[in-house]
Write an enzyme that holds these catalytic residues in place. Structure first.
Site, PDB file in Angstrom:
ATOM      1  N   GLY A  34       0.853  -1.187   0.000  1.00  0.00           N
ATOM      2  CA  GLY A  34       0.000   0.000   0.000  1.00  0.00           C
ATOM      3  C   GLY A  34       0.880   1.223   0.000  1.00  0.00           C
ATOM      4  CG  ASN A  92      -7.968  10.067  11.216  1.00  0.00           C
ATOM      5  OD1 ASN A  92      -7.418  10.990  10.631  1.00  0.00           O
ATOM      6  ND2 ASN A  92      -7.413   8.886  11.358  1.00  0.00           N
ATOM      7  CG  ASN A 149      -6.493   6.658   8.088  1.00  0.00           C
ATOM      8  OD1 ASN A 149      -5.819   7.188   8.972  1.00  0.00           O
ATOM      9  ND2 ASN A 149      -6.569   7.126   6.853  1.00  0.00           N
ATOM     10  N   GLY A 178       1.068   4.371  -0.902  1.00  0.00           N
ATOM     11  CA  GLY A 178       0.502   5.670  -1.218  1.00  0.00           C
ATOM     12  C   GLY A 178       1.339   6.755  -0.546  1.00  0.00           C
ATOM     13  CB  ALA A 179       0.459  10.129   0.619  1.00  0.00           C
ATOM     14  CG  LEU A 180       1.364   6.208   6.000  1.00  0.00           C
ATOM     15  CD1 LEU A 180       0.322   6.598   7.047  1.00  0.00           C
ATOM     16  CD2 LEU A 180       1.517   4.680   5.993  1.00  0.00           C
ATOM     17  N   GLY A 181       2.849   5.139   2.775  1.00  0.00           N
ATOM     18  CA  GLY A 181       3.803   4.047   2.568  1.00  0.00           C
ATOM     19  C   GLY A 181       5.058   4.508   1.843  1.00  0.00           C
ATOM     20  CE  LYS A 206      -4.103  10.326  12.552  1.00  0.00           C
ATOM     21  NZ  LYS A 206      -3.575   9.418  11.554  1.00  0.00           N
ATOM     22  CD  GLU A 238      -8.650   4.877   4.471  1.00  0.00           C
ATOM     23  OE1 GLU A 238      -8.111   3.763   4.599  1.00  0.00           O
ATOM     24  OE2 GLU A 238      -8.112   5.937   4.845  1.00  0.00           O
TER      25      GLU A 238
END
Lengths: 304, 304
Positions: free
Chosen positions: A7, A188, A102, A9-12, A184, A269
């Site tokens: 995965g 969120n 998330n 994406g911006a985080l991984g 968190k 999500e």
């Protein structure tokens, strides 16, 4: 330590790049970025200094990646029906799986399939967006808190935290994963949903007094939902909320991931961030009224 | 009876046209439709049969309209700062002013300026939209309930109601204006706001189970707010809500006025439909949580 990023994406991509820069063996499962990364490597732009990684190991399928010591999961939770199949080929005898996804329900899904003792979870306070293929934009922050799904502080968790910290990602291992997951969610649940619903960024929300008050009220609902559980110690509601608001006041016009998902036509999500937390809180007798309203309005806008 | 229509939008044009067709002396204050109406008259499309009025008296300013017996107010409430100046030139000794505007606070504004004894209020259950200049589309329904601002059933109110009914607009005079105002809010508060906020029409809202439930919960808040007042008799919550839902199930993909206002970039009637009712309910100890959240989110999207 061999590390697989699932995965990306911006985080991984960001965390994988930080670990790679620190000399780790990082293997990325890529789709959109595969060609660009194979050709030109991976670029990170960051207020802490841009950097470029020339040689990055990118793969198209987990079967090609080999067994690793640590799997880092950054998959969007709406793709969780593929999660176990993506992770399984990477597992050796002692492979640990750390999900930084998330919301709630991700560790449970993994534990059910591969055993609770392999699973860790973590929450990332990271502002990042994807750029062109092969580029990720780090906008600010980036710290991680992680813990064992089975609870307690382990050497394994401490070692992973130390590895991140040494790579420039401040990381703390904690004993109570449920608590940091819910903490968190205090961020969120209001910001992801309200920004996705209204198209306003966090600064627009917080500088409009009635919606700032609404953010505060939703945060208080999430704190009540969290504290109805058997946490190691309750979240200190008022102080924690004040800190989250202050932190977000510093995020200049930040657009949360769910807002970007909606703007770009991706699914949201909703189950991980709203559905499961709402059911858990209700199971403990806490009705999160505004959160449920937000969930209903977000679900209304999803493709049928 | 000489009748002036002030605020000749989808509501004012339709009711004015019905009265004109029935032979009344109706004088319209026009802006957008002035040229078209002067040249070609006024067209109403309707499931009950289209009709066209060849000669219609349109004016550009109230000073040209002369004194009338009845002023019919259909002005958008966000233009209420002009209301009294528009009405005053039309007043003779016994002129009555009937406001069919949305929400709360309109009768109070008029009563303060021209005297409570002149003022009546009414609620219209009308689905109509403006078409090309000179054309109004009647989509369905159209009945009116009206009453004296000062309370009680008067001959004047009964005569106005009889006039509407004779013109094909079912109209009933009632003793308790506050009650019918709040009953209308039970519809307006959920549907106007949720449709404007999400871009979903009433059918999309009602066929998605979580948002249908949200509509029902918001309606219950409004009923609680209404019944905290000193109404002649309380609104029968559950039965009334069931009736409103059933009624709306029959409105195929109807887009409420506030949704159209937002789509067309006009300001929303937030103060009349949300701000004043929220303050009134709070003054009677009723906190309308979801309604307040909806108000905050709608206000966030308004031009600064």
């Amino acid at each position: 330590m061999r590390i697989a990023v699932i995965g990306a994406g911006a985080l991984g991509l960001y965390y994988g790049a930080m670990l790679r820069r620190a000399g780790r063996d990082v293997r990325f499962l890529l789709r959109r970025d595969y060609e660009a990364v194979r050709r030109r490597g991976l670029t990170v732009t960051s207020p802490a200094g841009d950097f470029h990684l020339e040689r990055v190991r990118g793969f198209r399928s987990p079967a090609e990646m080999g067994e690793v010591d640590l799997v880092l999961v950054g998959l969007k939770t709406f793709a969780n029906d593929r999660l176990v199949d993506l992770v399984r080929p990477l597992l050796g005898k002692r492979t640990a799986v750390l999900t930084l996804q998330n919301g709630l329900g991700n560790e449970e899904l993994l534990a059910e399939a591969i055993g609770a003792d392999r699973v860790l979870g973590g929450v990332a306070f990271l502002c990042s967006n994807r750029g062109e293929p092969g580029t990720v934009h780090h906008l600010g922050q980036g710290s991680i808190r992680l813990g064992e799904y089975a609870g307690g502080l382990t050497e394994r968790a401490a070692a992973i935290a130390a590895m991140f910290t040494a790579a420039g990602v401040p990381c703390e291992a904690v004993a109570d994963l449920a608590k940091i997951r819910w903490e968190k969610l205090v961020w969120n649940i209001p910001f992801n949903g309200l920004c996705a619903l209204t198209g306003a960024d966090v600064t627009a929300l917080l500088t409009h007094p009635p919606s700032r008050e609404l953010v505060r009220e939703i945060m208080a609902e999430v704190v009540a939902g969290a504290n109805a559980r058997d946490l190691s110690e309750p979240i200190a509601g008022e102080a924690f909320i004040a800190r989250m608001l202050e932190l977000t006041d510093g995020m200049d016009h930040y657009r949360p991931s769910m807002m970007i998902d909606r703007l770009e036509g991706r699914p949201l999500e909703l189950e991980a961030i709203y559905g499961i937390p709402l059911r858990m809180a209700a199971g403990h007798g806490v009705e999160m009224t505004r959160t449920r309203m937000l969930h209903a309005l977000l679900a209304l806008g999803e493709p049928k």
